[in-house]
Write a protein that holds these residues in place. Structure first.
Motif, PDB file in Angstrom:
ATOM      1  N   ALA A 110      -1.667   3.580  -4.573  1.00  0.00           N
ATOM      2  CA  ALA A 110      -0.380   2.962  -4.914  1.00  0.00           C
ATOM      3  C   ALA A 110       0.746   3.579  -4.081  1.00  0.00           C
ATOM      4  O   ALA A 110       1.617   2.857  -3.564  1.00  0.00           O
ATOM      5  CB  ALA A 110      -0.095   3.125  -6.404  1.00  0.00           C
ATOM      6  N   ILE A 111       0.719   4.890  -3.913  1.00  0.00           N
ATOM      7  CA  ILE A 111       1.737   5.560  -3.099  1.00  0.00           C
ATOM      8  C   ILE A 111       1.622   5.113  -1.642  1.00  0.00           C
ATOM      9  O   ILE A 111       2.630   4.830  -0.989  1.00  0.00           O
ATOM     10  CB  ILE A 111       1.610   7.090  -3.229  1.00  0.00           C
ATOM     11  CG1 ILE A 111       1.995   7.519  -4.641  1.00  0.00           C
ATOM     12  CG2 ILE A 111       2.467   7.810  -2.194  1.00  0.00           C
ATOM     13  CD1 ILE A 111       1.650   8.961  -4.970  1.00  0.00           C
ATOM     14  N   ALA A 112       0.387   5.013  -1.131  1.00  0.00           N
ATOM     15  CA  ALA A 112       0.179   4.556   0.243  1.00  0.00           C
ATOM     16  C   ALA A 112       0.670   3.120   0.419  1.00  0.00           C
ATOM     17  O   ALA A 112       1.241   2.774   1.461  1.00  0.00           O
ATOM     18  CB  ALA A 112      -1.295   4.663   0.625  1.00  0.00           C
ATOM     19  N   SER A 113       0.480   2.281  -0.590  1.00  0.00           N
ATOM     20  CA  SER A 113       0.955   0.892  -0.526  1.00  0.00           C
ATOM     21  C   SER A 113       2.479   0.828  -0.464  1.00  0.00           C
ATOM     22  O   SER A 113       3.049   0.035   0.300  1.00  0.00           O
ATOM     23  CB  SER A 113       0.464   0.100  -1.745  1.00  0.00           C
ATOM     24  OG  SER A 113      -0.924   0.005  -1.750  1.00  0.00           O
ATOM     25  N   PHE A 159       6.281  -0.380   7.212  1.00  0.00           N
ATOM     26  CA  PHE A 159       5.687  -1.426   8.054  1.00  0.00           C
ATOM     27  C   PHE A 159       5.820  -2.832   7.483  1.00  0.00           C
ATOM     28  O   PHE A 159       5.328  -3.785   8.068  1.00  0.00           O
ATOM     29  CB  PHE A 159       4.195  -1.116   8.288  1.00  0.00           C
ATOM     30  CG  PHE A 159       3.965   0.240   8.885  1.00  0.00           C
ATOM     31  CD1 PHE A 159       4.255   0.491  10.217  1.00  0.00           C
ATOM     32  CD2 PHE A 159       3.467   1.276   8.111  1.00  0.00           C
ATOM     33  CE1 PHE A 159       4.045   1.741  10.764  1.00  0.00           C
ATOM     34  CE2 PHE A 159       3.249   2.534   8.646  1.00  0.00           C
ATOM     35  CZ  PHE A 159       3.538   2.769   9.979  1.00  0.00           C
ATOM     36  N   GLY A 160       6.462  -2.977   6.336  1.00  0.00           N
ATOM     37  CA  GLY A 160       6.677  -4.300   5.755  1.00  0.00           C
ATOM     38  C   GLY A 160       5.423  -4.952   5.206  1.00  0.00           C
ATOM     39  O   GLY A 160       5.359  -6.175   5.076  1.00  0.00           O
ATOM     40  N   VAL A 161       4.423  -4.171   4.869  1.00  0.00           N
ATOM     41  CA  VAL A 161       3.186  -4.711   4.310  1.00  0.00           C
ATOM     42  C   VAL A 161       3.448  -5.149   2.876  1.00  0.00           C
ATOM     43  O   VAL A 161       4.030  -4.386   2.095  1.00  0.00           O
ATOM     44  CB  VAL A 161       2.066  -3.634   4.343  1.00  0.00           C
ATOM     45  CG1 VAL A 161       0.796  -4.140   3.673  1.00  0.00           C
ATOM     46  CG2 VAL A 161       1.782  -3.205   5.765  1.00  0.00           C
ATOM     47  N   PRO A 162       3.041  -6.371   2.508  1.00  0.00           N
ATOM     48  CA  PRO A 162       3.259  -6.808   1.122  1.00  0.00           C
ATOM     49  C   PRO A 162       2.526  -5.903   0.131  1.00  0.00           C
ATOM     50  O   PRO A 162       1.438  -5.410   0.408  1.00  0.00           O
ATOM     51  CB  PRO A 162       2.659  -8.220   1.084  1.00  0.00           C
ATOM     52  CG  PRO A 162       2.597  -8.657   2.495  1.00  0.00           C
ATOM     53  CD  PRO A 162       2.436  -7.422   3.319  1.00  0.00           C
ATOM     54  N   PRO A 192      -0.148 -12.739   0.089  1.00  0.00           N
ATOM     55  CA  PRO A 192      -0.897 -11.481   0.113  1.00  0.00           C
ATOM     56  C   PRO A 192      -0.945 -10.883   1.522  1.00  0.00           C
ATOM     57  O   PRO A 192      -0.671 -11.556   2.510  1.00  0.00           O
ATOM     58  CB  PRO A 192      -2.293 -11.898  -0.354  1.00  0.00           C
ATOM     59  CG  PRO A 192      -2.385 -13.348  -0.042  1.00  0.00           C
ATOM     60  CD  PRO A 192      -0.994 -13.894  -0.150  1.00  0.00           C
ATOM     61  N   ALA A 193      -1.304  -9.624   1.567  1.00  0.00           N
ATOM     62  CA  ALA A 193      -1.417  -8.938   2.859  1.00  0.00           C
ATOM     63  C   ALA A 193      -2.565  -9.527   3.662  1.00  0.00           C
ATOM     64  O   ALA A 193      -3.600  -9.901   3.115  1.00  0.00           O
ATOM     65  CB  ALA A 193      -1.648  -7.444   2.628  1.00  0.00           C
ATOM     66  N   SER A 194      -2.361  -9.614   4.982  1.00  0.00           N
ATOM     67  CA  SER A 194      -3.437 -10.085   5.853  1.00  0.00           C
ATOM     68  C   SER A 194      -4.436  -8.952   6.061  1.00  0.00           C
ATOM     69  O   SER A 194      -4.217  -7.819   5.633  1.00  0.00           O
ATOM     70  CB  SER A 194      -2.866 -10.536   7.195  1.00  0.00           C
ATOM     71  OG  SER A 194      -2.345  -9.424   7.893  1.00  0.00           O
ATOM     72  N   GLY A 195      -5.528  -9.246   6.745  1.00  0.00           N
ATOM     73  CA  GLY A 195      -6.557  -8.237   6.986  1.00  0.00           C
ATOM     74  C   GLY A 195      -6.041  -7.033   7.735  1.00  0.00           C
ATOM     75  O   GLY A 195      -6.314  -5.889   7.371  1.00  0.00           O
ATOM     76  N   SER A 205      -3.863  -4.812   5.595  1.00  0.00           N
ATOM     77  CA  SER A 205      -4.629  -3.981   4.668  1.00  0.00           C
ATOM     78  C   SER A 205      -5.091  -2.702   5.351  1.00  0.00           C
ATOM     79  O   SER A 205      -5.166  -1.643   4.713  1.00  0.00           O
ATOM     80  CB  SER A 205      -5.839  -4.748   4.137  1.00  0.00           C
ATOM     81  OG  SER A 205      -5.417  -5.862   3.391  1.00  0.00           O
ATOM     82  N   PHE A 206      -5.396  -2.811   6.643  1.00  0.00           N
ATOM     83  CA  PHE A 206      -5.797  -1.611   7.374  1.00  0.00           C
ATOM     84  C   PHE A 206      -4.620  -0.664   7.592  1.00  0.00           C
ATOM     85  O   PHE A 206      -4.819   0.538   7.749  1.00  0.00           O
ATOM     86  CB  PHE A 206      -6.456  -1.979   8.707  1.00  0.00           C
ATOM     87  CG  PHE A 206      -7.897  -2.385   8.551  1.00  0.00           C
ATOM     88  CD1 PHE A 206      -8.863  -1.448   8.220  1.00  0.00           C
ATOM     89  CD2 PHE A 206      -8.271  -3.703   8.715  1.00  0.00           C
ATOM     90  CE1 PHE A 206     -10.184  -1.813   8.065  1.00  0.00           C
ATOM     91  CE2 PHE A 206      -9.589  -4.078   8.569  1.00  0.00           C
ATOM     92  CZ  PHE A 206     -10.556  -3.133   8.234  1.00  0.00           C
ATOM     93  N   VAL A 207      -3.409  -1.195   7.584  1.00  0.00           N
ATOM     94  CA  VAL A 207      -2.228  -0.328   7.674  1.00  0.00           C
ATOM     95  C   VAL A 207      -2.149   0.542   6.426  1.00  0.00           C
ATOM     96  O   VAL A 207      -1.897   1.750   6.514  1.00  0.00           O
ATOM     97  CB  VAL A 207      -0.936  -1.166   7.852  1.00  0.00           C
ATOM     98  CG1 VAL A 207       0.300  -0.304   7.706  1.00  0.00           C
ATOM     99  CG2 VAL A 207      -0.944  -1.872   9.199  1.00  0.00           C
ATOM    100  N   VAL A 208      -2.385  -0.050   5.256  1.00  0.00           N
ATOM    101  CA  VAL A 208      -2.379   0.717   4.013  1.00  0.00           C
ATOM    102  C   VAL A 208      -3.482   1.775   4.048  1.00  0.00           C
ATOM    103  O   VAL A 208      -3.266   2.929   3.669  1.00  0.00           O
ATOM    104  CB  VAL A 208      -2.542  -0.207   2.779  1.00  0.00           C
ATOM    105  CG1 VAL A 208      -2.601   0.611   1.494  1.00  0.00           C
ATOM    106  CG2 VAL A 208      -1.415  -1.219   2.712  1.00  0.00           C
TER     107      VAL A 208
END
Length: 161
Positions: A54-57, A64-67, A74-77, A80-83
């Motif tokens: 959750a903290i990483a998200s 990085f603007g990741v949802p 939802p986040a793209s593939g 998800s690797f950014v998280v």
């Protein structure tokens, strides 16, 4: 005459007749049965990892603007690797320096080396982080409850309280 003790109970499970009462997780590693320094159970470790994820998200969202999870769209593939990358960096830096992540600390856990010094070495932290991020080694356990991501580098997660 056959007694219930001879047969065991189906509630005790199959290991009840083959495992002596004085045998417990961590005994072979020289760790106590309960309390500080004992091997942490699966549930408490899972909660610690979920807190870290959750903290990483949230960090990935801010930098990085990741949802966030369960948001629309939802986040793209690749997002998800950014998280996963943020989780890996966070895990590597924190376990490699202080021996625990934020989730571990909240849950009262610490990663320790079995090499005698107790402190996790940088090579152990790198190996453990890579195997944890691959995920499959983290869900294969031995009888002490240690995943392959702990067995390979020679580490163990113990309770602090």
């Amino acid at each position: 005459m056959v007694d219930r003790k001879d047969m065991g109970s189906w509630l005790q499970g199959p290991r009840a007749r083959t495992t002596p009462d004085e045998d417990y997780r961590g005994k072979d590693l020289g760790l106590p049965r309960m309390g500080p320094g004992s091997i942490a159970g699966f549930g408490i470790r899972l909660v610690g990892v979920l807190i870290d994820w959750a903290i990483a998200s949230v960090i990935a969202r801010g930098l990085f603007g990741v949802p966030l999870p369960f948001s629309q769209p939802p986040a793209s593939g690749s997002q998800s690797f950014v998280v996963l990358g943020v989780f890996a960096v966070m895990h590597l830096l924190l376990v490699g320096t202080v021996g625990f992540t934020i989730g571990h600390r909240i849950m009262g856990l610490q990663v320790r080396s079995l090499g005698g010094i107790g402190r996790v070495l940088p090579v152990q932290a790198i190996t453990r982080t890579i195997l944890l991020c691959v995920f499959i080694p983290a869900v294969i356990w031995d009888r002490d409850g240690r995943g392959l991501h702990d067995k390979v580098p020679g580490t163990v997660i113990v309770r602090l309280r």
